[in-house]
Every structure is written in structure tokens, then in C-alpha cells.
Design an enzyme around this catalytic site. Structure first.
Site, PDB file in Angstrom:
ATOM      1  CE1 TYR A 207      10.863  15.953 -19.211  1.00 34.84           C
ATOM      2  CE2 TYR A 207       8.852  14.682 -19.544  1.00 34.84           C
ATOM      3  CZ  TYR A 207      10.170  14.944 -19.854  1.00 34.84           C
ATOM      4  OH  TYR A 207      10.806  14.170 -20.800  1.00 34.84           O
ATOM      5  CE1 TYR A 230       7.932  18.027 -29.976  1.00 30.95           C
ATOM      6  CE2 TYR A 230       6.834  20.141 -29.703  1.00 30.95           C
ATOM      7  CZ  TYR A 230       7.666  19.310 -30.428  1.00 30.95           C
ATOM      8  OH  TYR A 230       8.243  19.768 -31.576  1.00 30.95           O
ATOM      9  CG  ASP A 252       4.761  12.545 -26.637  1.00 29.50           C
ATOM     10  OD1 ASP A 252       5.066  13.571 -25.991  1.00 29.50           O
ATOM     11  OD2 ASP A 252       5.539  11.608 -26.845  1.00 29.50           O
ATOM     12  CB  ALA A 281       5.698  17.903 -32.531  1.00 29.85           C
ATOM     13  CB  CYS A 340      13.289  26.789 -24.154  1.00 37.22           C
ATOM     14  SG  CYS A 340      15.040  26.547 -24.519  1.00 37.22           S
TER      15      CYS A 340
END
Length: 397
Positions: A207, A230, A252, A281, A340
Site C-alpha cells: 500500500y 489490519y 490481520d 479485527a 478510509c
């Protein structure tokens, strides 16, 4: 195929204003979908013209998609391997200005002038997504141009995004060029080196969009106990551990991601500090609350809770619930990070749910930092909805 031999696609009268104004998309209801247009194979390149026959440029076309035409050029240009190589060099030049190491998103679709394509770079290994019929059509030329510009050791295709179904495309994950026999793709960030499984892991492997946020957290982690929920392959956890965190705990649901994080902790001599476990989670957060656990930093980087418009209500409230579960675990004066990645949830709505959840948890605080993706995820000026990422770092009282 030259520009002049491409099929002609006509935009309806008075429907060309957005394209002339710089918007890169033409919707299906703006196209004159006659029998000739419907006969064009999905993903084919076309000459886009207005109702009078004046050229609007070169586009890829899919009569079966809501976004029927995606503009590649506003001039009479043949989109071939040479054209794609020029776009790649421009994207590479931008990244060279922003990054000193070859680990980043190299191409971010329309914002880099390459509709439908996502390309992440891991040194000499590239991971490619072709998310539209037009991108799929140009894959052979893209692979040729990647070889000419970067000569990668390997190119992996991760064509498994849900959006491909909207374009009439099947999912596909494969090694498209080169070899991984010399070793897996590797990312280096914050002094940590992490091996990735691009064929089996999540999305395009890493990411990159949160690299800036990870650096901020790592810079404030020295001497702290940290919880990373996460955690995926351990980006936040391991860079914080490397920066001097006293302990980090990653959670995770993905066994593969946890395995990569554990191995990376070993490879970077961080196993004593960084521990990882496979768990869901929300139940894990509830259990930690029951144990009266507390941390100096809590990181929550959840998956997309709002994948479609019907998810807007419950998805928004999921961020509120996440706040209620995570914030009580933060020691007074400590930090909470929340992100988000739902492009359908506006930033204001995300911030509102975070604030409500904070209050419902019986805590108060202040936003220290807020942001989005880094410069390797540029946003097309006419596609503000592509600015999908929102995040905040709060100090909790």
C-alpha cells in the site's frame, strides 16, 4: 493501426462540452450508439469526434460500460508501444523528482495519462493492473513499452479487481513477463526490507499510498508500545519498530500477510520487538478492551467498508464502530491513526464518523495530521472522486 484507420465514434450534439473542457471520460448516454458503434470490439481504440465530425482525440471504447469512452489523447495520435513508452517516461520522471528509491506507484491511471492502468514498482519487479477493456486491449503494447523503458526482471499481472467485471473482463493473476526465480519482489521503506508475494498477496502487493502516514507514525514511535490492526504485511508495525518503538503488535486476518510480516521481522532483526498474530479485527479489539490493554499508539487501517452505494449507511457506521473499539485502547496522550480507502465515502462523512465514535468511546482529542495518498497517486483535476484515501492522526486525551 494508424489513427486514420481507427473506427469513428461520434459524441451526440451538445454532449462534447465536458470532454472539450478536459474531462477524460464520455458516458454511454453521451455517445451515438448506432449499429456501427455497437459493432466495435470492447476496448478498441477509436477516433472520437463531435456531432459535426470534428476530432476530439483518441479514446478506448467499450459499448457495454457506463464509462463508454476513455480519452488517451486530445490529438490525432496513434496509441502504440511508442506512445505508451513516452507516457511511462513522463510518469517515471515525476517519481524520480519525488522519490530517491524505486519503490512507488509508477502509473496511476488517468492522472498519468494511462486510463485503466495501475503499475506499482518494486525495484526491478513491476505489478500491473489492467482495469478496463481498453487497458486489456493495450496490454501487449504496454509490456513492450515497459521492457524498453525499465527492462524489469519480472512483470506480474494482478487483474483481479471487481471493476473488471463491470468492463466484461474475467479475473486473471499471472506472471506476464520475466521471472521471479532470482527471488520475490521486495519493498524497502523506513529502513525495512520486506519480501512480497505478488501472485498470492493482496492487491498489487503493498500500500504505497500510505507511505507518508507510515513515516509520520514511525517518527513518533520511539519508546512507545504500538498496536497495528489490519497490519497486512507489517508496514506500520515494522517501520515503527525500526524507528525505535519499544514493542509492536500486529493483527490481520490474512495468514499469508501475517507470514510475510513475521518473516520480514526476522529478516530485519526485529522479531524481539515486533509480534504478529492472525485474528479478526473487531473481535480482537473487543478482547483487548476486556483485557484492559493499552498502547501509546494504535493504528487502524481497515479495508474498504463502502464498496457500493448500498453500503454507504452501514459502511460509514463501521468507521464509527472502529473508533469506539480502538480509541479506548489508547493511553491518555497517545496517538490513534485511522484511514478510509472508500472513494464513495466523502472526506467530511468519514471525519464525522470518526468524531462521533471518539465521543461514544468517552474520549476526546485533537487531530494532529490529516491527509491522503502521496505524490505517486496523483489525482486527475477533473476526477476528484479518484482521491479515495483519507486518514487522520489524533492525539487522545
Amino acid at each position: 493501426m494508424t489513427f486514420n484507420t481507427l473506427p469513428v465514434l461520434r459524441v451526440k450534439a451538445r454532449e462534447d462540452r465536458r470532454v472539450r473542457g478536459g474531462h477524460p471520460w464520455v458516458y454511454s448516454n453521451e455517445i451515438a450508439l448506432d449499429a456501427e458503434a455497437k459493432a466495435v470490439a470492447p476496448g478498441s481504440l477509436v477516433r472520437l469526434v463531435d456531432a459535426q465530425g470534428d476530432s476530439l482525440g483518441t479514446a478506448s471504447f467499450n459499448a457495454h460500460s457506463l464509462i463508454a469512452a476513455r480519452l488517451w489523447s486530445t490529438t490525432a495520435t496513434a496509441v502504440d508501444a511508442g506512445f505508451l513508452a513516452a507516457r511511462l517516461r513522463a510518469a517515471l520522471a515525476l517519481r524520480d523528482r519525488c522519490f530517491d528509491r524505486p519503490y512507488y506507484r509508477l502509473v496511476h491511471a488517468e492522472a498519468d495519462g494511462m486510463p485503466g492502468f495501475i503499475i506499482d514498482r518494486y525495484g526491478d519487479v513491476l505489478c500491473v493492473q489492467a482495469n478496463t477493456a481498453g487497458a486489456e486491449h493495450l496490454l501487449p503494447q504496454l509490456l513492450e513499452s515497459l521492457d524498453s523503458v525499465l527492462k524489469p526482471r519480472a512483470v506480474v499481472l494482478r487483474n483481479d479487481t471487481p471493476v473488471r467485471a463491470l468492463e466484461g473482463l474475467q479475473p486473471e493473476i499471472r506472471l506476464a513477463a520475466g521471472s521471479l526465480d532470482e527471488g520475490p519482489a521486495v519493498v524497502e521503506e523506513g529502513g525495512v526490507r520486506i519480501a512480497l508475494d505478488l501472485l498470492e498477496g493482496q492487491k498489487t502487493g503493498w500500500y504505497f499510498d500510505l507511505a507518508g502516514a507510515r513515516a509520520l507514525i514511525a517518527g513518533m514511535a520511539k519508546g512507545e508500545d504500538m498496536l497495528d490492526v489490519y497490519c497486512n504485511s507489517g508496514g506500520f508495525a515494522l517501520t515503527a519498530a525500526k524507528a525505535g518503538a519499544k514493542s509492536v503488535r500486529g493483527i490481520d486476518r490474512s495468514e499469508l500477510a501475517i507470514g510475510q510480516a513475521v518473516q520480514a521481522a526476522k529478516d530485519n532483526a526485529l522479531s524481539r520487538i515486533a509480534k504478529f498474530e492472525k485474528a479478526e479485527a473487531f473481535p480482537a479489539l473487543e478482547q483487548l478492551q476486556g483485557e484492559k490493554a493499552s498502547f501509546g499508539i494504535v493504528v487502524t487501517d481497515p479495508p474498504n467498508f463502502v464498496k457500493s452505494r448500498k453500503d454507504l449507511g452501514p459502511g460509514a457506521k463501521a468507521y464509527r464502530k472502529l473508533a469506539k473499539l480502538a480509541v479506548p485502547l489508547v493511553r491518555p496522550g497517545g496517538l490513534w491513526f485511522v484511514a478510509c480507502c472508500a472513494h464513495l465515502l466523502p472526506g467530511e462523512a468519514f471525519a464525522r464518523e470518526v468524531a462521533i465514535g471518539l465521543s461514544q468511546a468517552g474520549r476526546s482529542g485533537r487531530i494532529l495530521y490529516s491527509g491522503g495518498a502521496g505524490p505517486d497517486h496523483p489525482v486527475h483535476p477533473h476526477l476528484p472522486e479518484s482521491a479515495y484515501l483519507k486518514w487522520q492522526i489524533l492525539q487522545i486525551d
